[in-house]
Design a protein around this motif. Structure first.
Motif, PDB file in Angstrom:
ATOM      1  N   ALA A  99       0.684  -1.462  -0.215  1.00 22.37           N
ATOM      2  CA  ALA A  99      -0.291  -0.222  -0.041  1.00 22.37           C
ATOM      3  C   ALA A  99       1.498   1.324   0.390  1.00 22.37           C
ATOM      4  O   ALA A  99       0.539   2.384   0.019  1.00 22.37           O
ATOM      5  N   ASN A 100       2.037   1.093   0.155  1.00 16.55           N
ATOM      6  CA  ASN A 100       2.585   1.968   0.439  1.00 16.55           C
ATOM      7  C   ASN A 100       3.390   2.963  -1.310  1.00 16.55           C
ATOM      8  O   ASN A 100       4.101   1.664  -1.899  1.00 16.55           O
ATOM      9  N   THR A 101       3.707   3.640  -1.660  1.00 15.44           N
ATOM     10  CA  THR A 101       4.679   4.282  -2.985  1.00 15.44           C
ATOM     11  C   THR A 101       4.993   5.362  -2.906  1.00 15.44           C
ATOM     12  O   THR A 101       4.276   6.592  -2.222  1.00 15.44           O
ATOM     13  N   GLY A 102       6.298   5.448  -3.359  1.00 15.99           N
ATOM     14  CA  GLY A 102       7.125   6.470  -2.680  1.00 15.99           C
ATOM     15  C   GLY A 102       7.702   6.843  -4.021  1.00 15.99           C
ATOM     16  O   GLY A 102       8.028   6.522  -4.475  1.00 15.99           O
ATOM     17  N   THR A 103       8.303   8.635  -4.052  1.00 15.57           N
ATOM     18  CA  THR A 103       8.967   8.563  -4.601  1.00 15.57           C
ATOM     19  C   THR A 103      10.212   9.716  -4.264  1.00 15.57           C
ATOM     20  O   THR A 103       9.660  10.265  -3.171  1.00 15.57           O
ATOM     21  N   GLY A 104      11.131   9.855  -5.005  1.00 15.01           N
ATOM     22  CA  GLY A 104      11.699  10.763  -3.913  1.00 15.01           C
ATOM     23  C   GLY A 104      13.339  11.261  -4.622  1.00 15.01           C
ATOM     24  O   GLY A 104      13.416  10.616  -6.039  1.00 15.01           O
ATOM     25  N   LEU A 105      14.037  12.129  -4.097  1.00 12.55           N
ATOM     26  CA  LEU A 105      15.262  12.645  -4.870  1.00 12.55           C
ATOM     27  C   LEU A 105      15.930  11.946  -3.599  1.00 12.55           C
ATOM     28  O   LEU A 105      15.949  12.609  -2.655  1.00 12.55           O
ATOM     29  N   VAL A 106      17.630  11.772  -3.739  1.00 11.79           N
ATOM     30  CA  VAL A 106      18.699  11.948  -3.425  1.00 11.79           C
ATOM     31  C   VAL A 106      20.028  12.947  -3.432  1.00 11.79           C
ATOM     32  O   VAL A 106      20.142  12.199  -5.490  1.00 11.79           O
ATOM     33  N   VAL A 107      20.531  13.652  -3.075  1.00  9.57           N
ATOM     34  CA  VAL A 107      21.545  14.900  -3.886  1.00  9.57           C
ATOM     35  C   VAL A 107      22.187  14.093  -3.125  1.00  9.57           C
ATOM     36  O   VAL A 107      22.393  14.238  -1.686  1.00  9.57           O
ATOM     37  N   ARG A 108      24.106  14.129  -3.426  1.00  7.83           N
ATOM     38  CA  ARG A 108      25.246  13.446  -2.199  1.00  7.83           C
ATOM     39  C   ARG A 108      26.221  14.116  -3.403  1.00  7.83           C
ATOM     40  O   ARG A 108      26.533  14.656  -4.605  1.00  7.83           O
ATOM     41  N   MET A 109      26.935  14.294  -2.136  1.00  5.60           N
ATOM     42  CA  MET A 109      28.549  14.522  -2.911  1.00  5.60           C
ATOM     43  C   MET A 109      29.678  14.014  -1.980  1.00  5.60           C
ATOM     44  O   MET A 109      29.217  13.392  -0.426  1.00  5.60           O
ATOM     45  N   ARG A 110      30.124  13.139  -2.502  1.00  9.38           N
ATOM     46  CA  ARG A 110      31.261  12.021  -2.132  1.00  9.38           C
ATOM     47  C   ARG A 110      32.809  12.235  -2.449  1.00  9.38           C
ATOM     48  O   ARG A 110      32.632  12.922  -3.341  1.00  9.38           O
ATOM     49  N   HIS A 111      33.545  12.538  -1.212  1.00  5.80           N
ATOM     50  CA  HIS A 111      34.442  12.272  -1.218  1.00  5.80           C
ATOM     51  C   HIS A 111      35.759  11.372  -1.144  1.00  5.80           C
ATOM     52  O   HIS A 111      35.264  11.322   0.502  1.00  5.80           O
ATOM     53  N   THR A 112      36.318  10.711  -1.359  1.00  9.33           N
ATOM     54  CA  THR A 112      37.074   9.578  -0.807  1.00  9.33           C
ATOM     55  C   THR A 112      38.701   9.837  -0.395  1.00  9.33           C
ATOM     56  O   THR A 112      38.923  10.889  -1.045  1.00  9.33           O
ATOM     57  N   PHE A 113      39.393   9.170   0.486  1.00  8.99           N
ATOM     58  CA  PHE A 113      40.102   9.606   1.126  1.00  8.99           C
ATOM     59  C   PHE A 113      41.883   8.672   0.664  1.00  8.99           C
ATOM     60  O   PHE A 113      41.123   7.079   0.203  1.00  8.99           O
TER      61      PHE A 113
END
Length: 87
Positions: free
Chosen positions: A73-87
């Motif tokens: 019964a659960n329907t959803g949409t979304g947006l994920v924004v990310r910034m990634r830095h590897t060391f």
């Protein structure tokens, strides 16, 4: 990729098939994903996503994903924004 989950009685409770893809195009990488639980109803427990990563440098990326998830019964949409830095 296929993943199965069994209950205490040994019956399969989940049978998930997932397909993921990425296509690098210079500094931009396009992303796509799809997952479906074959044990769920025909139009339920399905996840679809589209995304993009942008390489700011050799070790830093900026990215965003759009997704849609149908889970019973659960329907959803979304947006994920990310910034990634590897060391």
């Amino acid at each position: 990729m296929t993943s199965k989950e069994e209950g205490a009685t040994g019956t399969t409770t989940k049978d998930v098939t997932a397909v993921n893809a990425s296509m690098p195009m210079g500094a931009v990488t396009l992303l796509a994903g799809y997952a479906k639980d074959k044990k769920a109803a025909a139009d339920k427990d399905t996840k679809v996503s589209l995304g993009v990563n942008y390489a700011l440098s050799k070790r830093s990326t900026l990215g965003a994903d759009l997704f849609k998830a149908d889970q019973g019964a659960n329907t959803g949409t979304g947006l994920v924004v990310r910034m990634r830095h590897t060391f």
